[in-house]
Design an enzyme around this catalytic site. Structure first.
Site, PDB file in Angstrom:
ATOM      1  N   ASN A 170       0.849  -1.192   0.000  1.00 10.48           N
ATOM      2  CA  ASN A 170       0.000   0.000   0.000  1.00 10.48           C
ATOM      3  C   ASN A 170       0.879   1.233   0.000  1.00 10.48           C
ATOM      4  O   ASN A 170       1.953   1.253   0.593  1.00 10.48           O
ATOM      5  CB  ASN A 170      -0.922   0.034   1.218  1.00 10.48           C
ATOM      6  CG  ASN A 170      -1.971   1.116   1.061  1.00 10.48           C
ATOM      7  OD1 ASN A 170      -2.874   1.000   0.245  1.00 10.48           O
ATOM      8  ND2 ASN A 170      -1.813   2.224   1.785  1.00 10.48           N
ATOM      9  N   TYR A 174       0.409  10.231   4.172  1.00 10.38           N
ATOM     10  CA  TYR A 174       0.055  10.514   5.563  1.00 10.38           C
ATOM     11  C   TYR A 174       1.127  11.429   6.136  1.00 10.38           C
ATOM     12  O   TYR A 174       2.301  11.054   6.134  1.00 10.38           O
ATOM     13  CB  TYR A 174       0.007   9.233   6.399  1.00 10.38           C
ATOM     14  CG  TYR A 174      -0.664   8.042   5.729  1.00 10.38           C
ATOM     15  CD1 TYR A 174      -2.014   8.071   5.384  1.00 10.38           C
ATOM     16  CD2 TYR A 174       0.059   6.878   5.446  1.00 10.38           C
ATOM     17  CE1 TYR A 174      -2.619   6.977   4.779  1.00 10.38           C
ATOM     18  CE2 TYR A 174      -0.534   5.782   4.849  1.00 10.38           C
ATOM     19  CZ  TYR A 174      -1.875   5.833   4.507  1.00 10.38           C
ATOM     20  OH  TYR A 174      -2.459   4.747   3.909  1.00 10.38           O
ATOM     21  N   ARG A 175       0.734  12.592   6.625  1.00 12.65           N
ATOM     22  CA  ARG A 175       1.724  13.541   7.135  1.00 12.65           C
ATOM     23  C   ARG A 175       2.504  12.950   8.309  1.00 12.65           C
ATOM     24  O   ARG A 175       2.002  12.088   9.032  1.00 12.65           O
ATOM     25  CB  ARG A 175       1.023  14.816   7.590  1.00 12.65           C
ATOM     26  CG  ARG A 175       0.248  14.599   8.874  1.00 12.65           C
ATOM     27  CD  ARG A 175      -0.290  15.908   9.427  1.00 12.65           C
ATOM     28  NE  ARG A 175      -0.890  15.696  10.705  1.00 12.65           N
ATOM     29  CZ  ARG A 175      -2.164  15.949  10.999  1.00 12.65           C
ATOM     30  NH1 ARG A 175      -2.988  16.430  10.083  1.00 12.65           N
ATOM     31  NH2 ARG A 175      -2.620  15.729  12.205  1.00 12.65           N
ATOM     32  N   TRP A 188      -1.683   8.147  10.012  1.00  8.65           N
ATOM     33  CA  TRP A 188      -2.681   7.476   9.157  1.00  8.65           C
ATOM     34  C   TRP A 188      -3.981   7.441   9.910  1.00  8.65           C
ATOM     35  O   TRP A 188      -4.081   6.961  11.028  1.00  8.65           O
ATOM     36  CB  TRP A 188      -2.231   6.106   8.679  1.00  8.65           C
ATOM     37  CG  TRP A 188      -1.524   5.214   9.630  1.00  8.65           C
ATOM     38  CD1 TRP A 188      -1.855   4.938  10.927  1.00  8.65           C
ATOM     39  CD2 TRP A 188      -0.342   4.445   9.346  1.00  8.65           C
ATOM     40  NE1 TRP A 188      -0.974   4.048  11.462  1.00  8.65           N
ATOM     41  CE2 TRP A 188      -0.041   3.717  10.519  1.00  8.65           C
ATOM     42  CE3 TRP A 188       0.462   4.272   8.209  1.00  8.65           C
ATOM     43  CZ2 TRP A 188       1.052   2.863  10.594  1.00  8.65           C
ATOM     44  CZ3 TRP A 188       1.539   3.421   8.284  1.00  8.65           C
ATOM     45  CH2 TRP A 188       1.827   2.739   9.465  1.00  8.65           C
ATOM     46  N   GLU A 231      -1.092   1.285  -5.283  1.00  6.72           N
ATOM     47  CA  GLU A 231      -1.090   2.640  -5.854  1.00  6.72           C
ATOM     48  C   GLU A 231       0.036   2.806  -6.886  1.00  6.72           C
ATOM     49  O   GLU A 231      -0.113   3.557  -7.849  1.00  6.72           O
ATOM     50  CB  GLU A 231      -0.928   3.686  -4.746  1.00  6.72           C
ATOM     51  CG  GLU A 231      -2.203   3.959  -3.938  1.00  6.72           C
ATOM     52  CD  GLU A 231      -2.515   2.944  -2.851  1.00  6.72           C
ATOM     53  OE1 GLU A 231      -1.733   1.977  -2.672  1.00  6.72           O
ATOM     54  OE2 GLU A 231      -3.550   3.106  -2.176  1.00  6.72           O
ATOM     55  N   ASP A 280      -4.889  22.067   9.526  1.00 10.61           N
ATOM     56  CA  ASP A 280      -5.242  21.031   8.562  1.00 10.61           C
ATOM     57  C   ASP A 280      -6.035  21.553   7.370  1.00 10.61           C
ATOM     58  O   ASP A 280      -6.406  22.720   7.322  1.00 10.61           O
ATOM     59  CB  ASP A 280      -6.011  19.920   9.279  1.00 10.61           C
ATOM     60  CG  ASP A 280      -5.510  18.553   8.882  1.00 10.61           C
ATOM     61  OD1 ASP A 280      -5.402  18.302   7.674  1.00 10.61           O
ATOM     62  OD2 ASP A 280      -5.224  17.760   9.782  1.00 10.61           O
TER      63      ASP A 280
END
Ligand SMILES: Cc1cc2nc3c(=O)[nH]c(=O)nc-3n(C[C@H](O)[C@H](O)[C@H](O)COP(=O)(O)O)c2cc1C
Ligand SMILES: [Mn+2]
Length: 503
Positions: A170, A174-175, A188, A231, A280
């Site tokens: 995967n 994700y920061r 995540w 991905e 955010d």
């Protein structure tokens, strides 16, 4: 059009197209870069390569995705709908009839088979290898984006994990909050695939993070694919060329051979840290919350590696264009499950999870409500808080037109659905985190079987009169080209009012 092979190729392409500005002034990755980028994005300005970020040893690339034009350049298309069409071709693959269709079908199947990443022996991403005590994330110009942020955050990573049950890869964006020279948090969220891989793992989990990829591969990390789809395979398909991967130096994971920077390391189950606050894409600070700690065992790099970054915040920010790409690219997949859908729009101001406008070919009573529930059951669209359904002739991207039908066609007592379901991890409005109310508004025309009186016809000028006026227009001597009108003649919203709406 060929797509960029790696980040350097992409930067060269942006430069050739006049889409990149180099900034040689020393600029602070703490807040200063954000303010510069915020102004640049809102003006539809260029990608920026900060060559001398203060306190760091690597340049910082930002706003590479910040306009629709650059998104199209990244995908090598004139319109993002062309990318959708390419994906739609595989989704609509039917048992072929006739030789020509068979050959086309085989070509399409081959293009999928050829999209799988290739494993190669050597990669530029490992020209420099730093392990153990040599690992220092302080080399990188990691941005502290907003004044209330808990610290610096890596914002444009491709986080690579493996499902321990199936071995399937995967890749997710994700920061990662930098906690020290060799550790970060891993943000995540609860609905994400990387998180699921973590939950399925016992004990230690290997993780690799690629920074500085070709734009399609970077985009693919943000794409909401079903969990079992790699991905990087989608990236290969969209690039028209598979991604080259090389084995990690300290982890048993494969990493992009042409990445600028790779962070390798592990997450121990149960080692958690406070993550955040972080300004955010909701436009608010998300409060501190516990997330796993990522321990870095190696940094590998190209020589003179370039660090990629992005700022999220109150819309409009650069990530709007990544979201718009997803909206367009995933339309065929959405239509495959809900074929009566004609088009949809996820308004940037709705931060993508707050609002969805969808047009349908309405065929039976209650159809709009059926589509709402279908979307509330579909992939990441299930997190959508509000859905507006309109008839097929309505342009879902024209918000004034949509508003018109919401006003004109809705009896709130009859046409509003209030229900409950899962909500975005970051949504601060619901009383409980993760779950709360949903609203659906059926703005389609209603039929007698829906218990309404006779629905009146909409006003339209007849075609013959339109043609007559088109033909005779110059005779009238009316010239309004110098006037700026907020709503254009064709009823579509003009650029100037679009700008007003965005504020
Ligand atoms: C700039 C940017 C930052 C993102 N940050 C996060 C994040 O910190 N945590 C998260 O769960 N998703 C984040 N996302 C959304 C995920 O990347 C997206 O949901 C993706 O589909 C996740 O991959 P997955 O479906 O394989 O889990 C971000 C997206 C973008 C464009
Ligand atoms: Mn995934």
């Amino acid at each position: 059009m060929a797509t960029a092979r790696d980040l350097r190729d992409w930067i060269a392409l942006l430069e050739r197209e006049g889409e990149l500005v180099r900034v040689s002034a020393a600029v602070d990755p703490k807040l200063e870069v954000t303010e510069i980028v915020d102004r640049t994005v809102r003006a539809g300005g260029p990608a920026l390569l900060f060559e001398n970020p203060k306190g760091a040893q690597h340049p910082l690339l930002i706003n590479q995705f910040g306009t629709e034009k650059r998104m199209c350049l990244a995908f090598g298309v004139d319109s993002l709908d062309d990318v959708a069409a390419k994906l739609g071709e595989i989704l609509e693959l039917q048992p072929p009839e006739g030789l020509a269709a068979k050959v086309r079908g085989l070509k399409t199947l081959k293009s999928i088979a050829d999209s799988r990443p290739r494993t190669v022996k050597r990669g530029a991403s490992q020209e420099i290898v730093l392990r153990g005590d040599d690992v220092d994330l302080g080399r990188l110009p990691v941005q502290t984006c907003w004044p209330g942020d808990a610290g610096p955050f890596i914002t444009l990573p491709a986080v690579i994990t493996r499902d321990p049950r199936t071995g399937q890869r995967n890749v997710g964006m994700y920061r990662m909050q930098v906690l020290g020279p060799r550790s970060t948090a891993m943000h995540w969220q609860i609905h994400k695939d990387g998180r699921a891989d973590y939950l399925f793992t016992e004990g230690r989990m290997e993780v690799a993070v690629a920074l500085g990829l070709d734009p399609i591969s970077a985009y693919s990390a943000s794409a909401p694919l079903p969990k079992h789809i790699d991905e990087f395979m989608m990236a290969g398909f969209l690039r028209g060329e598979p991604l080259d991967l090389v084995k990690g130096v300290t982890v048993d994971l494969e990493v992009p051979a042409n990445a600028e920077i790779v962070l390798e390391g592990y997450i121990d189950k149960g080692e958690l840290t406070d993550e955040g606050p972080f300004g955010d894409h909701t436009g608010y600070y998300t409060p501190a919350e516990q997330f796993p700690v990522f321990n870095v065992t190696a940094i590998t790099m190209r020589k003179d590696a370039i660090y990629p970054s992005i700022v999220v915040g109150k819309p409009l920010q650069e990530d709007a264009w990544l979201g718009k790409a997803t909206e367009r690219i995933f339309l065929p997949a959405v239509k495959m499950t809900v074929p009566e859908i004609v088009d949809y729009d996820l308004p940037v101001a709705g931060a993508f999870h707050n609002l969805c406008i969808v047009s349908i070919k309405k065929a039976f009573p209650g159809h709009a409500k059926k589509v709402m529930h279908a979307l509330w059951g579909l992939g990441m669209l299930s997190l959508t808080k509000g859905i507006v359904v309109v008839d097929e002739h309505v342009d879902v991207h024209d918000y004034a037109q949509v508003m018109f039908y919401v006003g004109a066609n809705v009896d709130p007592g009859r046409d509003v659905v209030i229900t409950e379901g899962p909500l975005d991890h970051l949504d601060h409005a619901p009383t409980l985190q993760f779950i709360g109310g949903k609203i659906g508004i059926d703005a389609t025309a209603k039929g007698p079987l829906e218990g309404t009186r006779e629905w009146p016809p909409e006003i339209e000028m007849s075609d013959d009169v339109r043609e007559l006026v088109d033909r005779r227009w110059s005779e009238y001597g009316i010239d309004w080209s110098s006037l700026t009108v907020p709503v254009a003649r064709n009823g579509r919203i003009s650029q100037s009012s679009r700008r007003l709406l965005r504020r």
